[in-house]
Design an enzyme around this catalytic site. Structure first.
Site, PDB file in Angstrom:
ATOM      1  N   ARG A  75       0.872  -1.165  -0.132  1.00 30.02           N
ATOM      2  CA  ARG A  75      -0.391  -0.162  -0.394  1.00 30.02           C
ATOM      3  C   ARG A  75       0.422   0.984   0.100  1.00 30.02           C
ATOM      4  O   ARG A  75       2.082   0.905   0.514  1.00 30.02           O
ATOM      5  CB  ARG A  75      -1.189   0.089   1.241  1.00 30.02           C
ATOM      6  CG  ARG A  75      -2.010  -0.842   0.769  1.00 30.02           C
ATOM      7  CD  ARG A  75      -2.704  -0.147   0.315  1.00 30.02           C
ATOM      8  NE  ARG A  75      -4.510  -1.357   0.236  1.00 30.02           N
ATOM      9  CZ  ARG A  75      -4.909  -2.262  -0.651  1.00 30.02           C
ATOM     10  NH1 ARG A  75      -2.962  -2.416  -1.303  1.00 30.02           N
ATOM     11  NH2 ARG A  75      -5.602  -3.110  -0.504  1.00 30.02           N
ATOM     12  N   HIS A 119      -1.594   0.749 -10.013  1.00 31.87           N
ATOM     13  CA  HIS A 119      -1.576  -0.541  -8.889  1.00 31.87           C
ATOM     14  C   HIS A 119      -1.977  -1.506  -9.735  1.00 31.87           C
ATOM     15  O   HIS A 119      -4.202  -1.751  -9.255  1.00 31.87           O
ATOM     16  CB  HIS A 119      -3.314  -0.073  -8.304  1.00 31.87           C
ATOM     17  CG  HIS A 119      -3.086  -0.517  -6.945  1.00 31.87           C
ATOM     18  ND1 HIS A 119      -4.033  -0.031  -5.615  1.00 31.87           N
ATOM     19  CD2 HIS A 119      -3.191  -1.973  -6.549  1.00 31.87           C
ATOM     20  CE1 HIS A 119      -3.199  -0.924  -4.329  1.00 31.87           C
ATOM     21  NE2 HIS A 119      -3.471  -2.268  -4.891  1.00 31.87           N
ATOM     22  N   GLU A 165      -3.385   7.765  -5.318  1.00 34.60           N
ATOM     23  CA  GLU A 165      -3.576   6.963  -6.342  1.00 34.60           C
ATOM     24  C   GLU A 165      -4.554   7.388  -7.556  1.00 34.60           C
ATOM     25  O   GLU A 165      -5.918   6.891  -7.461  1.00 34.60           O
ATOM     26  CB  GLU A 165      -3.824   4.840  -6.862  1.00 34.60           C
ATOM     27  CG  GLU A 165      -2.715   4.481  -5.828  1.00 34.60           C
ATOM     28  CD  GLU A 165      -3.048   3.082  -5.275  1.00 34.60           C
ATOM     29  OE1 GLU A 165      -1.738   2.774  -4.624  1.00 34.60           O
ATOM     30  OE2 GLU A 165      -4.376   2.756  -5.884  1.00 34.60           O
TER      31      GLU A 165
END
Length: 367
Positions: free
Chosen positions: A283, A331, A312
């Site tokens: 993370r 991601h 993000e």
């Protein structure tokens, strides 16, 4: 007279045939009506599930069939058109990319909610004790994401070490007339890999790195069994500092918790080799991004490869985006067709179990 008898016989045969056809058509209509009634009953019998949307940031259309097989789904936008009507029907919330957010304002509209099925392992965006206090169970999708995420960690490590992106940009640049010999990467084979977080994903990373004859160190809350260590040739570092000092590549694979927030910051980066690379597939908040940008600018470490950031995406003026020694992907660690389908299937399995009052395959318990 004989002709009349023939006509009478033909008329009788036609009447019988016509009656038979009529009966068949009638029976066919009855069968179709029965089938439609059964389908309607089955559709009404399906529990209702709330999702964010289909497409864009929601579920891909290619996986909706998995959910619709067992749930009558309604998207958040449609739900909010009449929450008083739809709210009491919803028994499962299927969360993808942290949406729909399980906030009190939404939960208060869902009096029949029994389960929140999260897509992905991380549940830092969910207040599990609060949800449990409402009688709502929580589940995630561990296991099915491990291979794809471990593959991504190795892809980032290799791409950064061997300057794959830089090489690609030179190769496709219309101004390129020769290949610069200064495009030198670092050796992966025989190097030392430090894995922070030796759970399912971390162990998969170790298995893959063994194929590169890497020396494997790991730091974890709990030491793995001797058999696990020997299977991949991993050595346990009780102190994180020791791992940081010795590793050529540091791969971060931990869950985000209060204890792991900011786990890698100024001090930890200063302990790493100036030739080392940091890889983060956990993370964004696990790494202090300001400290990382400073370490990369100053040469404290060689490079960083990140599949996760916070937020993000990063703001377009974030200092990490302008550094030449950073590789960032959006991601996508679990983004393969096979893994996404496995994740959604496990979400559905968890949601169905929650609706039926059965044990959840992968329930998240409050700590």
């Amino acid at each position: 007279m004989q002709c009349l008898r023939q006509v009478w016989r033909m008329t009788k045969l036609w009447t019988v045939a016509s009656t038979s056809r009529s009966l068949k058509v009638t029976n066919l209509h009855r069968s179709m009506n029965t089938l439609q009634q059964k389908q309607q009953v089955m559709a009404e019998a399906k529990p209702w599930g709330l999702i964010s949307e289909v497409g864009d940031e929601g579920f891909q259309e290619s996986v909706i069939d998995i959910i619709e097989k067992h749930f009558h789904i309604i998207c958040l936008k449609e739900f909010f058109k009449n929450p008083m009507l739809h709210g009491p029907k919803i028994q499962a919330l299927l969360m993808w990319n942290c949406s729909p957010a399980a906030e009190p304002s939404l939960l208060s509209c869902l009096p029949s909610l029994k389960v929140v099925a999260n897509g992905g392992v991380g549940i830092d965006h969910l207040d599990v004790p609060y949800l449990n206090s409402l009688g709502v169970k929580v589940a995630n999708t561990p296991g099915v994401v491990s291979d794809a995420t471990a593959d991504m960690a190795m892809a980032l490590l290799l791409a950064s070490a061997r300057m794959v992106v830089e090489g690609h940009l030179i190769s496709v640049d219309p101004k390129t007339t020769h290949v610069p010999q200064s495009l030198l990467g670092v050796e992966v084979t025989g190097s030392t890999l430090g894995i922070i977080g030796m759970g399912n994903i971390g162990y998969k990373v170790a298995q893959r790195s063994k194929g590169f004859d890497m020396r494997i160190l790991y730091h974890n809350r709990n030491r793995r069994s001797v058999e696990d260590e020997q299977a991949v040739g991993a050595s346990y570092c009780e102190k994180l500092d020791d791992l940081l000092k010795e590793s050529d590549f540091v791969v971060v694979v931990v869950n985000l918790t209060p204890d792991t927030t900011g786990l890698i910051s100024h001090r930890e980066l200063s302990l790493m080799k100036p030739t080392a690379t940091l890889v983060n597939v956990s993370r964004g908040l696990v790494v202090d991004q300001d400290a990382l940008a400073k370490a990369l600018k100053s040469g404290t470490i060689r490079a960083a490869a990140l599949d996760v950031t916070h937020p993000e995406p990063l703001p377009r003026d974030h200092p990490l985006l302008s550094l030449p020694n950073v590789l960032i992907t959006p991601h996508i660690g679990t983004n393969t067709n096979a893994t996404i389908r496995k994740m959604v299937q496990l979400m559905v399995d968890n949601a169905l179990a929650g609706v039926k009052g059965l044990p959840l395959p992968s329930e998240v318990k409050p700590k």
